[in-house]
Structures are given as structure tokens and as C-alpha cells.
Write an enzyme that holds these catalytic residues in place. Structure first.
Site, short mmCIF file in Angstrom:
data_model
loop_
_atom_site.label_atom_id
_atom_site.label_comp_id
_atom_site.label_asym_id
_atom_site.label_seq_id
_atom_site.Cartn_x
_atom_site.Cartn_y
_atom_site.Cartn_z
N THR A 187 0.84 -1.20 0.00
CA THR A 187 0.00 0.00 0.00
C THR A 187 0.88 1.25 0.00
O THR A 187 0.63 2.20 -0.73
CB THR A 187 -0.92 0.00 1.24
N HIS A 401 8.86 -26.87 32.72
CA HIS A 401 8.53 -26.91 31.29
C HIS A 401 9.52 -26.04 30.49
O HIS A 401 10.11 -26.49 29.52
CB HIS A 401 7.09 -26.43 31.10
N GLU A 402 9.71 -24.82 30.95
CA GLU A 402 10.59 -23.90 30.22
C GLU A 402 12.05 -24.34 30.29
O GLU A 402 12.77 -24.29 29.30
CB GLU A 402 10.44 -22.47 30.74
P1 ADP Z 1 1.00 -3.94 2.93
O1 ADP Z 1 0.11 -3.08 2.10
O2 ADP Z 1 2.06 -4.64 2.12
O3 ADP Z 1 0.28 -4.89 3.82
P2 ADP Z 1 1.59 -1.45 4.15
O4 ADP Z 1 2.08 -0.69 3.01
O5 ADP Z 1 0.17 -1.23 4.55
O6 ADP Z 1 1.83 -3.00 3.92
O7 ADP Z 1 2.56 -1.20 5.40
C1 ADP Z 1 2.08 -0.74 6.63
C2 ADP Z 1 3.04 0.24 7.26
O8 ADP Z 1 4.27 -0.41 7.56
C3 ADP Z 1 3.41 1.38 6.36
O9 ADP Z 1 2.50 2.41 6.47
C4 ADP Z 1 4.79 1.76 6.87
O10 ADP Z 1 4.70 2.58 8.00
C5 ADP Z 1 5.37 0.44 7.28
N1 ADP Z 1 6.15 -0.15 6.19
C6 ADP Z 1 5.88 -1.31 5.54
N2 ADP Z 1 6.80 -1.57 4.61
C7 ADP Z 1 7.68 -0.56 4.64
C8 ADP Z 1 8.87 -0.26 3.90
N3 ADP Z 1 9.31 -1.06 2.94
N4 ADP Z 1 9.54 0.88 4.21
C9 ADP Z 1 9.09 1.69 5.17
N5 ADP Z 1 7.98 1.47 5.89
C10 ADP Z 1 7.28 0.35 5.66
ZN ZN Z 2 6.53 -25.24 25.66
MG MG Z 3 -1.93 -3.01 2.40
#
Ligand code: ADP
Ligand code: ZN
Ligand code: MG
Length: 595
Positions: A187, A401-402
Site C-alpha cells: 500500500t 517446562h521452560e
Molecule cells: P502492505 O500493504 O504490504 O500490507 P503497508 O504498506 O500497509 O503493507 O505497510 C504498513 C506500514 O508499515 C506502512 O504504512 C509503513 O509505516 C510500514 N512499512 C511497511 N513496509 C515498509 C517499507 N518497505 N519501508 C518503510 N515502511 C514500511
Molecule cells: Zn513449551
Molecule cells: Mg496493504
């Protein structure tokens, strides 16, 4: 509850309203807290319980504490493993932690009396597209995915100087498909293209169409393209295009009329304008393999750009971008953070620095120090910190466990080293053992996999050896899930068993995605039962190894448990120091699980 159980989406804002009104009865978190399936009482439907899908703004600890205060049933589900080698080995983060979720009781899994009938909710959540005149995002804000960025640079030129291409008879592409896992910046990239070109950004999400009555999606697509044409040049961004663009006629329960009509309308619109109209359509998906081939034909989404999770260098660059507007103390090494976060996407890293900043403010410090970052990493991976139990039988049981995980992880050959063991609860886990992956490693050997399986069985082995067969607990549930999945993949995908180098299954695709489903069983019943046999052999042998380690190191284990109960956290160096007092130098004389 399957993640597909609720197709109807509710906006985050409305969800908060419902929460205020006390209508929400249950919340199930998915995708590391980015998506929730909620159950709420619907006053417009005779107070019946309905389910909705809500997209959450990332990890929101405040929301979680609010839900807890209101005693709303809360559950969280591990992320899906999609495609790629990373997914293949479970989560890349697996070596970092093994959850000893003791006393994590199954809260609730019943389906509300509302049942299906979700179409009734239509009208409350219409898919609307959004328009941003200026996104304000630039290529500088996107880091760590240089190849994708380079390929998309040209799209900016298409928008800004189309004459340069049309003059010599070149056809400008209409559609670009961004393929990559959630949070990698798809995005963001699309917005950056609009920002760099200085054009408006129209966006809509494919998942919103699936819930609607026949015809509504198609008309929405028509509206969207009409508006876009009036505002050309511009970008149209279609998120989650797989929701509408899946192979037609595939999927369990046959096709979905609404989806097909929406898809057809989309295809018609894409064919209906010329490449030089100044509209470029960017679509995003995390799996291109399920898309209808009609979408990928020339003149439609004929360009595909892969957006991968960042490597260590990429993570560093992304951290630099997000550190720009934060106050960092001198001791902060972004490089060290990049090293500690294999498998983190851009979104995870952004979230991480934000969590660290919040912690810093809460602690009334001037600038973010490494301490806050480390705490934030723990929190992003494993959830919120809780209050440790007081000394009791259950606390000792969790400690055994841990320590079981940690001791196997230390004594078995080829296991990642222990970073720390703790009884401070986080998320659903009452205790945690953290491991440091040695390096950025893409390939994992058979012996490492066996070591991981043995280590993951260490918790249960300790319970059994120390407390006896009758006292073993549900705490190992999560461990066993990981164990089974790793062992099965060794047999069916990586050719690491007596069945030989055969690939019998692709990645663990989800059944409802259609095409995968059709080619589901590529092997005979006989092979199926031999697979089961091999999986069992692997797990049995590893479990024997783990149990033997417990039996042979009882004095050491008792001492470590006493220390852990007293201190609540033991770090890796101290742990190894104590181990070396009891055994021959641990990393020379290591235990090899025999198969
Ligand atoms: P996608 O659409 O692939 O699920 P997004 O673009 O919505 O991911 O990413 C969400 C947020 O994560 C962005 O608004 C940004 O703040 C951060 N982010 C993700 N990828 C990057 C990148 N390559 N560089 C800088 N920030 C990033
Ligand atoms: Zn465990
Ligand atoms: Mg997205």
C-alpha cells in the site's frame, strides 16, 4: 473458529462504538493482531449474535487491556504460513521462542446462535472507495525493497510524462500487480507512486465486495472508474484483489456470483479505456497463484512486481526511515535491532519502534534506549507482559517446562543458543524460552530441524519425566502443533525421511482458496499412511532424546528451576555457565538425536 468464518466486515470505528455500547461478546485476533473476528449482539436483528471481521490498526495493547477489563472473551491465533520458504519452516521467528502456554484454557469455540445469514448485515458496511488528493508519501519513505521500487519508478514517469512513451508508439501498461505478504509495504508503495507523480489516489479493498448482494460490487466498480476518469491522471489502488479476482468457478461451494460479477465488471472497465488515459491501476495480493488468468492477460495486470520481506540490510534501511522522527539515545544500534528481527516486515518494524517510543514515554525517559527496544521486540513477538505467579506448584511446573526447552536447546547439537528463559508471562504464555538465531539463514538443515523438534518437545518431556504421566498439562499444545508441522514438512516437502527425496505436498495452502484444493491429494492412501508413519517415527525419536536429556540431567535441571523460580528470568550466558558446571563443556559434547 476458521478465519473465514465471518465474511462481513465492520470498520474499526464501528467496532469501538459497539464496544462502548457493550455489545461485543468475543474477539479472536489473527495476523498478529491486525485482523479480528468479533462476535457481537445485534440490536437490529433481535439481539442475535453476529460475527464480523474487523481490520485493526496493528498491535494495540490498549485495546487488549480494554477487552480484558470488560471481561470480553479474547483469543489469539497464530499467523498463517503462506507460500515461500520462510513460511515453509513455520514462522521464521520460531527459533526465537517456544511458548509454554500453561493454563491457557480453551476459552470458547462455540458458534453463536446467529449462524450464517450474514447477508442480513448488508447495508451497514458498504464498500466505498476512498480518494486522497495528495498522499504525501514519497519513495524516500519506502525502504528495504529496492528492486520493487526501481521497477515502479517507471510508473511515475508514465503518469508524469506519458508523451515520452506514446510519441514513439509505446503502449503504457494499465495495471501493475504487487505481490507480497502483508506488511511489506505494498500500500505504501502505491501511495508513493501517487505522491511522486503528484496525482490523486483512489483506493478500494477487494474483500469488501465479497459480502455484498449481487450487483452492488459491479456498480461500485463502475462508480470508481467513472470518478477516476474525471480525475485522471490518477492511481486506482485495489487492495486484496484475490478476494474478487480468484479463479472463477473454483473454491468450495462453487462460485460466488457477486464476486464473479464484480470481477467481470473490473475486466470490462480495464478494457474500456486506453493506456494513455492517465489511469494506472495498482493491485495488491499476497498470492498471485490463485488469481483468475483473465486478470493477468496483456492489457490488464501485465506487470507483476514482487515485494518480499526485507533482509537484514533492508530492515536496517526501514528502521532508519522510521527512526527519523524519533528521539534515539546514543546506545541505540539500529544494526543490532535489524539483526534481532529476522522475519519482521516493514510494518512490524514500524510498529516495533513505535512501541519502543511509547514505552520510553511511559518510563518518562528523554530518548529511546536499547532497553525499550528489547522490551518492544519481546512484546511485538510474544504479546504484553503480565504479572508473574507467586511461588506455587503451578509456577514450578511452568519452570520445569521452560527449563526443559532451554536445556534441550543447549545440549542438543545444532540448536540455536538460548537467549533467555523467563517466567514473566506474555500474551497467552505463562513462561517463555527465547532463542537467538545464529545468523540470517535461509536454508535449514535436517539436523537443525531435528534439533528444533527435540527442543520443542523439551517442555512436555520435562513435565512427564519430573511429574509423571498423569500430570502432563495442556501447556505443550502449541509446542506439539509446531512439532507436528515441522516433522510433516520434513517428510512431505523436504525429502528428509525414508520416503526419499519426494515432494508430496506444496506449501500448506488453505483449503478454501480453490485451485489448491482441486490438486489436494496427489498421492495414494498407501503413501498417506507411510507419511503418517514417518512423521510418527521422527517425533518419537526426538521425544525419546528429549526425555533422555531430562533423565540424565536431573540435578542440573532442579538447580536451574530453583534459580528460575527465584529470579524469574535467567539470561543465556548465565544459563550456559550453570550448565557447564554439570556437563562436559556443552558446545563440544553435544547430544545428537539418533534416527
Ligand atoms: P502492505 O500493504 O504490504 O500490507 P503497508 O504498506 O500497509 O503493507 O505497510 C504498513 C506500514 O508499515 C506502512 O504504512 C509503513 O509505516 C510500514 N512499512 C511497511 N513496509 C515498509 C517499507 N518497505 N519501508 C518503510 N515502511 C514500511
Ligand atoms: Zn513449551
Ligand atoms: Mg496493504
Amino acid at each position: 473458529m476458521g478465519r473465514n468464518a465471518a465474511n462481513t466486515r465492520m470498520t474499526y470505528g464501528r467496532f469501538l462504538d459497539y464496544l462502548d455500547a457493550g455489545r461485543v461478546t468475543a474477539v479472536d485476533l489473527y495476523d498478529g493482531g491486525r485482523t479480528a473476528i468479533i462476535e457481537a449482539v445485534d440490536p437490529e436483528l433481535d439481539n442475535r449474535v453476529q460475527r464480523w471481521r474487523v481490520d485493526l490498526p496493528g498491535n494495540s495493547p490498549d485495546l487488549v487491556s480494554r477487552l480484558r477489563d470488560a471481561s470480553i472473551s479474547l483469543d489469539s491465533h497464530p499467523p498463517r504460513n503462506d507460500g515461500a520458504l520462510v513460511g515453509a519452516l513455520g514462522n521464521l521467528l520460531f527459533p526465537l521462542l517456544l511458548i509454554g502456554g500453561l493454563f491457557f484454557l480453551f476459552r470458547r469455540s462455540s458458534v453463536g446462535p446467529g449462524g450464517p445469514g450474514q447477508a442480513m448485515n448488508f447495508g451497514k458496511s458498504k464498500a466505498r472507495f476512498m480518494m486522497e488528493a495528495k498522499t504525501g508519501v514519497m519513495f524516500d519513505d519506502v525502504a528495504g525493497i529496492d528492486e520493487a521500487k526501481e521497477e515502479l519508478q517507471e510508473v511515475v514517469t508514465f503518469l508524469k510524462k506519458p508523451e515520452r512513451f506514446t510519441a514513439i508508439g509505446a503502449r503504457i501498461p494499465k495495471g501493475v500487480l504487487l505481490v507480497g505478504p502483508p506488511g511489506t509495504g505494498k500500500t505504501l508503495l502505491a501511495k508513493a507512486i501517487a505522491g511522486e507523480a503528484g496525482v490523486p489516489f483512489f483506493s478500494i479493498s477487494g474483500s469488501e465486495f465479497v459480502e455484498m448482494f449481487v450487483g452492488v460490487g459491479a456498480s461500485r466498480v463502475r462508480d470508481l472508474f467513472k470518478k477516476a476518469k474525471e480525475n485522471a491522471p490518477c492511481i486506482i489502488f485495489i487492495d486484496e484483489i484475490d478476494a474478487v479476482g480468484r479463479q472463477r468457478g473454483a473454491g468450495i461451494g462453487g462460485g460466488n456470483d457477486e464476486r464473479e460479477q464484480t470481477l467481470n465488471q473490473l475486466l470490462t472497465e480495464m478494457d474500456g479505456f486506453e493506456g494513455n488515459t492517465g489511469i494506472i491501476i495498482i493491485a495488491a495480493t499476497n498470492r498471485a497463484d490463485v488469481l483468475d488468468s483473465a486478470l493477468l492477460r496483456p492489457g490488464r495486470f501485465d506487470r507483476q512486481v514482487t515485494v518480499d520481506p526485507p533482509d537484514i540490510k533492508g530492515r536496517l534501511e526501514i528502521l532508519e526511515v522510521h527512526a527519523r522522527n524519533k528521539k534515539l539515545a546514543e546506545d541505540i544500534s539500529l544494526e543490532a535491532i535489524a539483526r534481532r528481527t529476522p522475519g519482521f516486515t516493514g510494518a512490524d518494524l514500524a510498529n516495533l519502534l513505535n512501541e519502543a517510543a511509547i514505552l520510553t514515554a511511559r518510563r518518562r525517559k528523554e530518548a529511546i534506549t536499547m532497553l525499550e527496544v528489547d522490551d518492544a521486540v519481546d512484546r511485538v513477538i510474544a504479546g504484553m507482559e503480565g504479572t508473574p505467579l507467586v511461588d506455587s506448584k503451578s509456577k514450578r511446573l511452568i519452570a520445569y517446562h521452560e527449563i526443559g526447552h532451554a536445556i534441550v536447546g543447549t545440549l542438543v547439537k545444532d540448536h540455536d543458543p538460548v537467549q533467555k528463559v523467563t517466567l514473566v508471562p506474555r500474551g497467552q504464555a505463562q513462561g517463555l524460552t527465547w532463542f537467538t538465531p545464529n545468523e540470517e539463514q535461509m536454508l535449514i538443515s535436517r539436523s537443525q530441524l531435528l534439533a528444533r523438534i527435540t527442543g520443542a518437545l523439551g517442555g512436555r518431556a520435562a513435565e512427564e519425566v519430573i511429574f509423571g504421566d498423569a500430570e502432563v498439562t495442556t501447556g505443550a499444545g502449541n509446542d506439539l502443533q509446531q512439532v507436528t508441522s515441522m516433522a510433516r514438512q520434513m517428510v512431505t516437502r523436504f525429502g528428509m525421511s525414508d520416503l526419499g527425496p519426494l515432494s508430496l505436498e506444496s506449501s500448506q495452502g488453505e483449503v478454501f482458496l480453490g485451485r489448491d484444493w482441486l490438486s489436494r491429494s496427489e498421492y495414494s492412501e498407501e503413501i498417506a499412511s507411510r507419511i503418517d508413519g514417518q512423521v510418527r517415527t521422527i517425533v518419537d525419536h526426538c521425544y525419546d532424546s528429549a526425555r533422555r536429556i531430562m533423565q540424565e540431567n536431573r540435578a542440573l535441571i532442579d538447580r536451574l528451576v530453583d534459580l528460575l523460580v527465584e529470579k524469574e528470568t535467567i539470561d543465556g550466558d548465565e544459563f550456559r555457565q550453570i550448565v557447564s558446571e554439570y556437563t562436559v563443556v556443552p558446545d563440544k559434547q553435544q547430544f545428537v538425536p539418533q534416527l
